[in-house]
Design an enzyme around this catalytic site. Sequence first.
Site, PDB file in Angstrom:
ATOM      1  N   ALA A  81     -12.156  18.301 105.815  1.00 52.73           N
ATOM      2  CA  ALA A  81     -11.497  17.012 106.057  1.00 52.73           C
ATOM      3  C   ALA A  81     -10.093  17.283 106.596  1.00 52.73           C
ATOM      4  O   ALA A  81      -9.088  16.811 106.063  1.00 52.73           O
ATOM      5  CB  ALA A  81     -11.457  16.165 104.784  1.00 52.73           C
ATOM      6  N   HIS A 124      -6.623  17.689 108.516  1.00 54.00           N
ATOM      7  CA  HIS A 124      -5.627  16.804 109.124  1.00 54.00           C
ATOM      8  C   HIS A 124      -4.492  17.672 109.674  1.00 54.00           C
ATOM      9  O   HIS A 124      -4.547  18.910 109.564  1.00 54.00           O
ATOM     10  CB  HIS A 124      -5.115  15.780 108.103  1.00 54.00           C
ATOM     11  CG  HIS A 124      -4.708  16.390 106.796  1.00 54.00           C
ATOM     12  ND1 HIS A 124      -3.595  17.179 106.674  1.00 54.00           N
ATOM     13  CD2 HIS A 124      -5.272  16.352 105.568  1.00 54.00           C
ATOM     14  CE1 HIS A 124      -3.476  17.583 105.433  1.00 54.00           C
ATOM     15  NE2 HIS A 124      -4.494  17.113 104.731  1.00 54.00           N
ATOM     16  N   HIS A 140      -3.196  20.616 107.552  1.00 51.52           N
ATOM     17  CA  HIS A 140      -3.970  21.860 107.634  1.00 51.52           C
ATOM     18  C   HIS A 140      -3.682  22.575 108.960  1.00 51.52           C
ATOM     19  O   HIS A 140      -3.542  23.799 109.002  1.00 51.52           O
ATOM     20  CB  HIS A 140      -5.476  21.572 107.606  1.00 51.52           C
ATOM     21  CG  HIS A 140      -5.976  21.008 106.310  1.00 51.52           C
ATOM     22  ND1 HIS A 140      -6.415  19.708 106.191  1.00 51.52           N
ATOM     23  CD2 HIS A 140      -6.108  21.578 105.089  1.00 51.52           C
ATOM     24  CE1 HIS A 140      -6.809  19.514 104.952  1.00 51.52           C
ATOM     25  NE2 HIS A 140      -6.639  20.611 104.256  1.00 51.52           N
ATOM     26  N   ASP A 199       0.643  21.026  97.342  1.00 52.84           N
ATOM     27  CA  ASP A 199       0.077  21.478  96.067  1.00 52.84           C
ATOM     28  C   ASP A 199       0.972  22.583  95.514  1.00 52.84           C
ATOM     29  O   ASP A 199       0.615  23.761  95.502  1.00 52.84           O
ATOM     30  CB  ASP A 199      -1.359  21.958  96.289  1.00 52.84           C
ATOM     31  CG  ASP A 199      -2.240  20.814  96.767  1.00 52.84           C
ATOM     32  OD1 ASP A 199      -2.351  19.827  96.043  1.00 52.84           O
ATOM     33  OD2 ASP A 199      -2.778  20.901  97.891  1.00 52.84           O
TER      34      ASP A 199
END
Length: 279
Positions: free
Chosen positions: A32, A34, A37, A150
């Site tokens: 997924a 975006h 990334h 993160d």
Amino acid sequence: MKIVNSIEKLKTGLAQEKREGRSIGFVPTMGALHDGHLSLVKQCIEGNDVCVVSIFVNPTQFNDKNDLATYPRTLESDCALLEKAGCDYVFTPPEAEMYPVPDTRRFDFGTLSEVMEGAYRPGHFNGVAQIVSKLFDAVEPDRAYFGEKDFQQIAVVRAMTKQLELAVQIVACPILREEDGLAMSSRNVRLTPGQRQKAPLIARTLKESTNFVPGKSVKEIVGHVVHTINNEPQMRVEYFEIVDGNTLEPIENWADTTYPVGCIVVYCGDVRLIDNIKY
Ligand code: PAF
């Protein structure tokens, strides 16, 4: 760009690259993809001869079955984006390849994995350590790239690398944000248009709170951030803690650390959003 789904094929391809003296950069992802990334991929390409990206939605790091079931899966468009970005290898293993037998390893990272995400998502970091160590074993990269959104994950991965005495260098990359400040995340696509409009309140409030430091106490800043966000009917702060960025221990006074970081999780409807800010 080569797309491989077995460890053996990946190792064979990369062994040849290594024999020819090429350095290997690695970006582990759950797909997924975006722009956040893609910024990791860009840094990986710039810093290494060969760029490997993995796409694997790792079941052992999800403590909520529904979160795992609804995690966006967009393999075809992910591969198209990676090809365009200049990635060399995409590793897309099926679950049986990464977990031929259940992984019973239990890691101990002490406080690093017990606070914040560790407290609210029991077992999450053990699952992250399991999969990242398996991926590092498959790729044997010189450098691996992780996003600072993160923040705690990076601390845990560094600790794991040290514990397992791996030679890989962990590179932390800055958070990428939408124009309105919302931290880029694969989960953002699950926001309704109304929630998407409200969600930048998180980043805005965090940024604004830096203006009150060091005049206001840690406790006052925490109170202000939590109150401001919770005032928005669709949003609920799960936690907001200001911690020492190295140990992740919560601080009580600004003088307790030279590296204060505010880490937050907010539910926007049922979408769990994570963000952080350095003070
Ligand atoms: O950050 C993520 O997307 C995942 O936690 C990671 C590092 C790919 C492990 O599954």
